[in-house]
Design a protein around this motif. Structure first.
Motif, mmCIF file in Angstrom:
data_model
loop_
_atom_site.group_PDB
_atom_site.id
_atom_site.type_symbol
_atom_site.label_atom_id
_atom_site.label_comp_id
_atom_site.label_asym_id
_atom_site.label_seq_id
_atom_site.Cartn_x
_atom_site.Cartn_y
_atom_site.Cartn_z
ATOM 1 N N MET A 224 -0.751 28.049 -27.176
ATOM 2 C CA MET A 224 0.787 28.842 -26.155
ATOM 3 C C MET A 224 0.133 30.394 -25.818
ATOM 4 O O MET A 224 -0.077 31.268 -26.992
ATOM 5 C CB MET A 224 1.695 27.410 -25.814
ATOM 6 C CG MET A 224 0.962 26.500 -26.050
ATOM 7 S SD MET A 224 0.871 25.991 -24.814
ATOM 8 C CE MET A 224 2.177 25.903 -23.779
ATOM 9 N N PRO A 225 1.053 31.213 -25.105
ATOM 10 C CA PRO A 225 1.082 32.169 -25.464
ATOM 11 C C PRO A 225 2.161 32.817 -25.956
ATOM 12 O O PRO A 225 1.756 33.714 -27.197
ATOM 13 C CB PRO A 225 1.843 33.174 -24.235
ATOM 14 C CG PRO A 225 0.699 31.834 -22.556
ATOM 15 C CD PRO A 225 1.042 30.095 -23.478
ATOM 16 N N THR A 226 2.983 32.075 -26.661
ATOM 17 C CA THR A 226 3.566 32.448 -27.680
ATOM 18 C C THR A 226 2.840 32.176 -29.004
ATOM 19 O O THR A 226 3.431 32.587 -30.292
ATOM 20 C CB THR A 226 5.160 31.309 -28.355
ATOM 21 O OG1 THR A 226 3.909 29.759 -27.719
ATOM 22 C CG2 THR A 226 5.554 31.306 -26.453
ATOM 23 N N GLY A 227 1.932 31.564 -29.226
ATOM 24 C CA GLY A 227 0.911 31.461 -30.555
ATOM 25 C C GLY A 227 0.854 29.762 -30.753
ATOM 26 O O GLY A 227 0.863 29.416 -32.074
ATOM 27 N N THR A 228 2.251 29.248 -30.286
ATOM 28 C CA THR A 228 2.396 27.800 -30.637
ATOM 29 C C THR A 228 1.188 26.996 -30.282
ATOM 30 O O THR A 228 0.223 26.923 -29.066
ATOM 31 C CB THR A 228 3.405 27.090 -29.503
ATOM 32 O OG1 THR A 228 4.614 28.188 -29.846
ATOM 33 C CG2 THR A 228 3.849 25.650 -30.091
ATOM 34 N N PRO A 245 2.563 37.373 -30.196
ATOM 35 C CA PRO A 245 2.781 36.777 -29.362
ATOM 36 C C PRO A 245 3.341 37.040 -27.972
ATOM 37 O O PRO A 245 4.501 38.213 -27.578
ATOM 38 C CB PRO A 245 4.196 36.245 -29.888
ATOM 39 C CG PRO A 245 3.628 36.701 -31.311
ATOM 40 C CD PRO A 245 2.923 37.662 -31.081
ATOM 41 N N ARG A 246 3.321 36.101 -26.727
ATOM 42 C CA ARG A 246 4.105 36.485 -25.401
ATOM 43 C C ARG A 246 4.583 35.652 -25.322
ATOM 44 O O ARG A 246 4.363 34.360 -25.002
ATOM 45 C CB ARG A 246 2.739 36.967 -24.541
ATOM 46 C CG ARG A 246 2.240 38.507 -25.189
ATOM 47 C CD ARG A 246 0.717 38.644 -24.136
ATOM 48 N NE ARG A 246 0.249 39.672 -24.301
ATOM 49 C CZ ARG A 246 -0.761 40.320 -25.045
ATOM 50 N NH1 ARG A 246 -1.032 39.690 -26.094
ATOM 51 N NH2 ARG A 246 -0.690 41.583 -25.092
ATOM 52 N N PRO A 247 5.443 35.824 -23.899
ATOM 53 C CA PRO A 247 6.292 34.272 -23.205
ATOM 54 C C PRO A 247 5.520 33.580 -22.392
ATOM 55 O O PRO A 247 4.093 33.754 -21.923
ATOM 56 C CB PRO A 247 7.096 35.854 -22.122
ATOM 57 C CG PRO A 247 7.279 36.850 -23.002
ATOM 58 C CD PRO A 247 5.688 36.729 -23.289
ATOM 59 N N ASP A 248 5.598 32.021 -22.780
ATOM 60 C CA ASP A 248 5.321 31.618 -21.844
ATOM 61 C C ASP A 248 5.499 31.335 -20.576
ATOM 62 O O ASP A 248 6.277 32.132 -19.785
ATOM 63 C CB ASP A 248 6.156 29.604 -21.987
ATOM 64 C CG ASP A 248 5.360 29.456 -23.560
ATOM 65 O OD1 ASP A 248 5.885 28.675 -24.459
ATOM 66 O OD2 ASP A 248 4.102 29.517 -23.685
#
Length: 421
Positions: A224-228, A245-248
């Motif tokens: 996921m963009p957040t790094g999850t 990290p970027r917002p979902d």
């Protein structure tokens, strides 16, 4: 004796002076070299272009884009009448009876028609798709396409509903799901939306589904963009010190978007693999520090479009694709030639992902060989030289710093000789 002492002074003192100068100069040079190499070793990955900084900006309306030396494949779906015609351009086509070419204006991004996939209401798994072959195989590949989900789209769980870039994931034309990547057999990256539970709005959050040697199970991981990373692990995946990290993002249904993603295979023995993806020309995620392969022969050999569901009990649903381009460098949104990408619809996704592009083209599905282009991110003026945008200097800079220090030392020595002679 005075003569001997004087002679010793005349022979030893200059030697001591020269040694100090040499030591000072060597210390400066060595320090510069060490400092430069230290910067090089910790250099961030090259920055990536966005917006109209790619190949498409040179081809308004995508006209002639297939002829660009960095382009591997292009298809605007204008040349087809029936689904079976796709075999003339694509290497594999799935579920011909669920494919048509839409001509309704709302379901066409540009030109007169688009590719339409349909998934019926059913419990059983189903995959629509088209596959293209990359020849020669490559280490880096970008894929841009326009796509729109029909509303309602109500699929929860397994749904590969975007596009795919892979290396040896297919054997004799057959996919190999459930077989983990081990660094020598395959890797795969699918740009898609993930909806793991009904509470998440459709079509689900933007992510990449990845088969790689460090995946958590027999199935691929979701980045996921957040790094999850999903499936969830208490030990987060290490995307390296430069990961941002970027917002979902939760895209809208019934809206055309420009989707683009990049896969860069790592150098065997190093963690320099990379995945990035864009939405409407805005960089939405950039994953570094990846390991896809341990052998050089494991290279990208296939790309494709996909509309897969594990189960679809809510009702028949459709998805449309248009203006597909596959290349060795960043492509960017459909360009209208007026200095910017055209805009249609609204931008109501959860982050500022840029304007929606629209336009018109009369091209047809064509493929460029790209045989004379070396794989890599760097390209000529037809694309974007990403390495030239590097945030930190590379090895050449460190070498230049050393040469500058040596030149400065020589200049100072010549000045001193002139002064004291």
């Amino acid at each position: 004796m005075p003569g001997t002492s004087s002679e010793r002074k005349s022979t030893t003192r200059p030697a001591v002076v020269v040694s100090k100068r040499m030591a000072l100069r060597l210390a400066v040079v060595s320090g510069c070299l060490v400092f430069g190499l230290a910067l090089t070793a910790s250099a961030a990955p090259p920055s990536l272009p966005e917006g109209d900084q790619g190949i498409a900006a040179n081809y308004p309306g995508d006209q002639g884009i297939a002829s660009d030396p960095a382009v591997v494949f292009a298809d605007d779906f204008e040349a087809y009448t029936v689904a079976d015609d796709l075999w003339a351009t694509w290497a594999n086509v799935y579920q011909l009876d669920r494919i048509r070419f839409a001509t309704e204006p709302d379901n066409v991004f540009a030109g007169n028609q688009s590719l339409e996939f349909t998934v019926p209401q059913q419990d059983a798994e189903l995959s629509n798709g088209t596959d293209g072959v990359v020849s020669p195989e490559r280490d880096v590949l970008f894929m841009r396409y326009y796509s729109k989900f029909e509303s309602p789209f109500d699929v929860v769980g397994s749904s590969h509903n975007g596009a795919v870039i892979s290396a040896h994931y297919f054997i004799d034309g057959q996919a190999t799901p459930g077989v983990p990547a081990d660094g020598t057999n395959k890797f795969l990256v699918a740009y898609e939306n993930w909806r793991g539970e009904p509470e998440t709005a459709s079509p689900g959050q933007l992510n990449v589904y990845v088969y790689h040697p460090e995946q958590l199970s027999q199935w691929g991981d979701h980045f996921m963009p957040t790094g999850t990373r999903l499936p969830y692990s208490p030990d987060p995946f290490d995307f390296g010190p430069d990961f941002v990290p970027r917002p979902d993002i939760l895209p809208d249904l019934d809206r055309w978007y420009c989707w683009e993603f990049m896969v860069q295979a790592n150098t065997p023995g190093q963690r320099d693999g990379r995945i990035a993806f864009w939405l409407d020309g805005a960089l939405a995620a950039d994953f570094h520090n990846l390991r896809f392969r341990d052998i050089e022969s494991l290279t990208i050999d296939r790309f494709g479009l996909a509309f897969h569901i594990g189960t679809n009990t809510a009702g028949e649903t459709r998805k449309w694709y248009d203006n597909v381009v596959v290349a060795e460098s960043y492509i960017g949104p459909f360009y209208t030639g007026d200095g910017d990408s055209s805009s249609s619809g609204d931008s109501s996704s959860s982050d500022d992902s840029g304007a929606d592009e629209a336009g018109d083209t009369n091209g047809s599905g064509t493929a460029g060989s790209g045989d004379d282009v070396e794989p890599g991110i760097d390209t000529d003026s037809s694309g974007c030289s990403c390495r030239s945008n590097s945030a930190l200097p590379g090895p050449g800079w460190a070498f230049g710093l050393v040469l500058a220090a040596m030149s400065l030392g020589r200049a100072r020595r010549r000045a001193g000789q002139c002064r004291w002679q």
